[in-house]
Design a protein around this motif. Structure first.
Motif, PDB file in Angstrom:
ATOM      1  N   TYR A  38       0.668  -1.356   0.196  1.00 42.24           N
ATOM      2  CA  TYR A  38       0.264  -0.002  -0.033  1.00 42.24           C
ATOM      3  C   TYR A  38       0.612   1.480   0.054  1.00 42.24           C
ATOM      4  O   TYR A  38       0.309   2.283   0.310  1.00 42.24           O
ATOM      5  CB  TYR A  38      -1.034  -0.294   1.435  1.00 42.24           C
ATOM      6  CG  TYR A  38      -0.520  -0.497   2.822  1.00 42.24           C
ATOM      7  CD1 TYR A  38       0.130   1.142   3.140  1.00 42.24           C
ATOM      8  CD2 TYR A  38      -0.186  -1.452   3.133  1.00 42.24           C
ATOM      9  CE1 TYR A  38       0.569   0.685   4.570  1.00 42.24           C
ATOM     10  CE2 TYR A  38       0.404  -1.699   4.384  1.00 42.24           C
ATOM     11  CZ  TYR A  38       1.008  -0.619   5.161  1.00 42.24           C
ATOM     12  OH  TYR A  38       1.068  -0.642   6.546  1.00 42.24           O
ATOM     13  N   PHE A  39       2.118   1.286   0.245  1.00 43.51           N
ATOM     14  CA  PHE A  39       2.689   2.549  -0.087  1.00 43.51           C
ATOM     15  C   PHE A  39       2.866   3.095  -1.464  1.00 43.51           C
ATOM     16  O   PHE A  39       2.688   2.842  -2.092  1.00 43.51           O
ATOM     17  CB  PHE A  39       4.814   1.868   0.282  1.00 43.51           C
ATOM     18  CG  PHE A  39       5.481   2.137   1.273  1.00 43.51           C
ATOM     19  CD1 PHE A  39       4.678   1.591   2.838  1.00 43.51           C
ATOM     20  CD2 PHE A  39       6.289   2.408   1.931  1.00 43.51           C
ATOM     21  CE1 PHE A  39       4.610   1.823   4.146  1.00 43.51           C
ATOM     22  CE2 PHE A  39       7.174   2.571   3.101  1.00 43.51           C
ATOM     23  CZ  PHE A  39       6.385   1.846   3.937  1.00 43.51           C
ATOM     24  N   ASN A  40       2.928   4.506  -1.108  1.00 49.32           N
ATOM     25  CA  ASN A  40       2.650   5.008  -2.109  1.00 49.32           C
ATOM     26  C   ASN A  40       3.947   5.251  -3.012  1.00 49.32           C
ATOM     27  O   ASN A  40       5.370   5.202  -2.271  1.00 49.32           O
ATOM     28  CB  ASN A  40       1.826   6.159  -2.277  1.00 49.32           C
ATOM     29  CG  ASN A  40       2.277   7.336  -1.087  1.00 49.32           C
ATOM     30  OD1 ASN A  40       4.199   7.766  -1.023  1.00 49.32           O
ATOM     31  ND2 ASN A  40       1.494   8.183  -0.062  1.00 49.32           N
ATOM     32  N   VAL A  41       4.024   6.657  -4.275  1.00 42.55           N
ATOM     33  CA  VAL A  41       5.193   6.326  -4.805  1.00 42.55           C
ATOM     34  C   VAL A  41       6.185   7.698  -3.930  1.00 42.55           C
ATOM     35  O   VAL A  41       7.367   7.001  -4.075  1.00 42.55           O
ATOM     36  CB  VAL A  41       4.994   7.249  -6.298  1.00 42.55           C
ATOM     37  CG1 VAL A  41       6.012   8.364  -6.783  1.00 42.55           C
ATOM     38  CG2 VAL A  41       4.173   6.451  -6.678  1.00 42.55           C
ATOM     39  N   ASN A  42       6.031   8.659  -3.115  1.00 47.50           N
ATOM     40  CA  ASN A  42       6.663   9.661  -1.959  1.00 47.50           C
ATOM     41  C   ASN A  42       6.732   8.252  -1.237  1.00 47.50           C
ATOM     42  O   ASN A  42       7.958   8.398  -0.814  1.00 47.50           O
ATOM     43  CB  ASN A  42       5.912  10.146  -1.725  1.00 47.50           C
ATOM     44  CG  ASN A  42       5.388  11.099  -2.473  1.00 47.50           C
ATOM     45  OD1 ASN A  42       6.197  11.426  -3.691  1.00 47.50           O
ATOM     46  ND2 ASN A  42       4.368  11.974  -2.482  1.00 47.50           N
ATOM     47  N   GLN A  43       6.243   7.544  -0.714  1.00 52.95           N
ATOM     48  CA  GLN A  43       7.171   6.986   0.716  1.00 52.95           C
ATOM     49  C   GLN A  43       7.931   5.513  -0.402  1.00 52.95           C
ATOM     50  O   GLN A  43       9.195   5.117   0.099  1.00 52.95           O
ATOM     51  CB  GLN A  43       5.970   4.880   1.029  1.00 52.95           C
ATOM     52  CG  GLN A  43       4.239   6.785   2.313  1.00 52.95           C
ATOM     53  CD  GLN A  43       3.776   5.801   2.606  1.00 52.95           C
ATOM     54  OE1 GLN A  43       3.374   4.748   1.543  1.00 52.95           O
ATOM     55  NE2 GLN A  43       3.346   5.863   3.590  1.00 52.95           N
ATOM     56  N   ARG A  44       7.627   5.103  -1.652  1.00 59.79           N
ATOM     57  CA  ARG A  44       8.572   4.596  -2.241  1.00 59.79           C
ATOM     58  C   ARG A  44       9.735   4.963  -1.940  1.00 59.79           C
ATOM     59  O   ARG A  44      10.708   4.003  -2.231  1.00 59.79           O
ATOM     60  CB  ARG A  44       8.233   3.190  -3.455  1.00 59.79           C
ATOM     61  CG  ARG A  44       6.962   2.825  -3.136  1.00 59.79           C
ATOM     62  CD  ARG A  44       5.898   2.290  -4.002  1.00 59.79           C
ATOM     63  NE  ARG A  44       5.076   1.453  -4.224  1.00 59.79           N
ATOM     64  CZ  ARG A  44       5.289   0.506  -4.107  1.00 59.79           C
ATOM     65  NH1 ARG A  44       6.075  -0.663  -4.462  1.00 59.79           N
ATOM     66  NH2 ARG A  44       3.772  -0.834  -3.461  1.00 59.79           N
ATOM     67  N   GLN A  45       9.825   6.010  -2.324  1.00 57.73           N
ATOM     68  CA  GLN A  45      11.291   7.516  -3.726  1.00 57.73           C
ATOM     69  C   GLN A  45      12.022   7.648  -1.680  1.00 57.73           C
ATOM     70  O   GLN A  45      13.013   7.284  -1.631  1.00 57.73           O
ATOM     71  CB  GLN A  45      10.518   8.197  -3.753  1.00 57.73           C
ATOM     72  CG  GLN A  45      11.689   9.373  -4.319  1.00 57.73           C
ATOM     73  CD  GLN A  45      12.960   8.375  -4.799  1.00 57.73           C
ATOM     74  OE1 GLN A  45      12.496   7.503  -6.154  1.00 57.73           O
ATOM     75  NE2 GLN A  45      14.175   8.662  -5.162  1.00 57.73           N
ATOM     76  N   ASN A  72       7.227  -5.149  -3.538  1.00 60.62           N
ATOM     77  CA  ASN A  72       6.040  -4.965  -2.622  1.00 60.62           C
ATOM     78  C   ASN A  72       6.751  -6.350  -1.627  1.00 60.62           C
ATOM     79  O   ASN A  72       7.690  -7.024  -1.786  1.00 60.62           O
ATOM     80  CB  ASN A  72       4.921  -5.725  -3.303  1.00 60.62           C
ATOM     81  CG  ASN A  72       4.588  -4.142  -3.942  1.00 60.62           C
ATOM     82  OD1 ASN A  72       4.269  -2.704  -3.631  1.00 60.62           O
ATOM     83  ND2 ASN A  72       3.349  -4.711  -5.030  1.00 60.62           N
TER      84      ASN A  72
END
Length: 147
Positions: free
Chosen positions: A28-35, A53
């Motif tokens: 469920y991580f969004n793009v900002n959290q992944r970055q 994931n």
């Protein structure tokens, strides 16, 4: 920094430097959290090849990426302290695709709390003793329930 310490510990245990890594994050991580995760890995001194994931990492860890001779749909369950994450992953020819992910507010700490409540009531019923008034008894019972 946590990841820098982890990197150092891993390298000490395996006896050589680790440069390239693949990092796993909740589905469920969004793009900002992944970055942000990738940036943290880079700051720790790693070359982050990819962010995947956690459910995909579990599929790889159990070998399903190589052991599915045809398209497989897998359900991956992750029971944490306060949440149950459920992810549907499709594996086809070694390629993973997260089809769906969900989070339920249920985890290990909830089981601990239910056990604690159960034993408090059982002691009260059997011995007419209210453990809720005894901080030390509650602490000991909570520790026992967590085991």
């Amino acid at each position: 920094m946590f990841l820098a310490g982890l990197k150092k510990s891993v390298e000490k245990n395996i006896g050589h430097e680790v440069k390239d890594v693949v990092m796993a994050v909740p589905a469920y991580f969004n793009v900002n959290q992944r970055q942000a995760t990738k940036d943290a890995g880079t700051l720790a001194g790693w070359n982050v090849l990819r962010i995947i994931n956690e459910s995909s990492a579990a599929v790889v860890a159990y070998g399903f990426d190589k052991n599915c001779p045809y398209e497989c749909n897998l359900k991956v369950f992750h029971l944490g302290g306060r949440n149950l994450d459920v992810t549907l992953v499709m594996v086809d020819d070694g390629i993973f695709e997260v089809k769906s992910t969900g989070k339920l507010p249920l985890g290990g700490e909830d089981f601990d709390d239910l056990l604690l409540d159960y034993f408090v009531k059982k002691v009260h019923k059997k011995y007419h003793c209210d453990l809720l008034k005894d901080v030390n008894a509650m602490r000991r019972l909570k520790v026992a329930c967590e085991r």
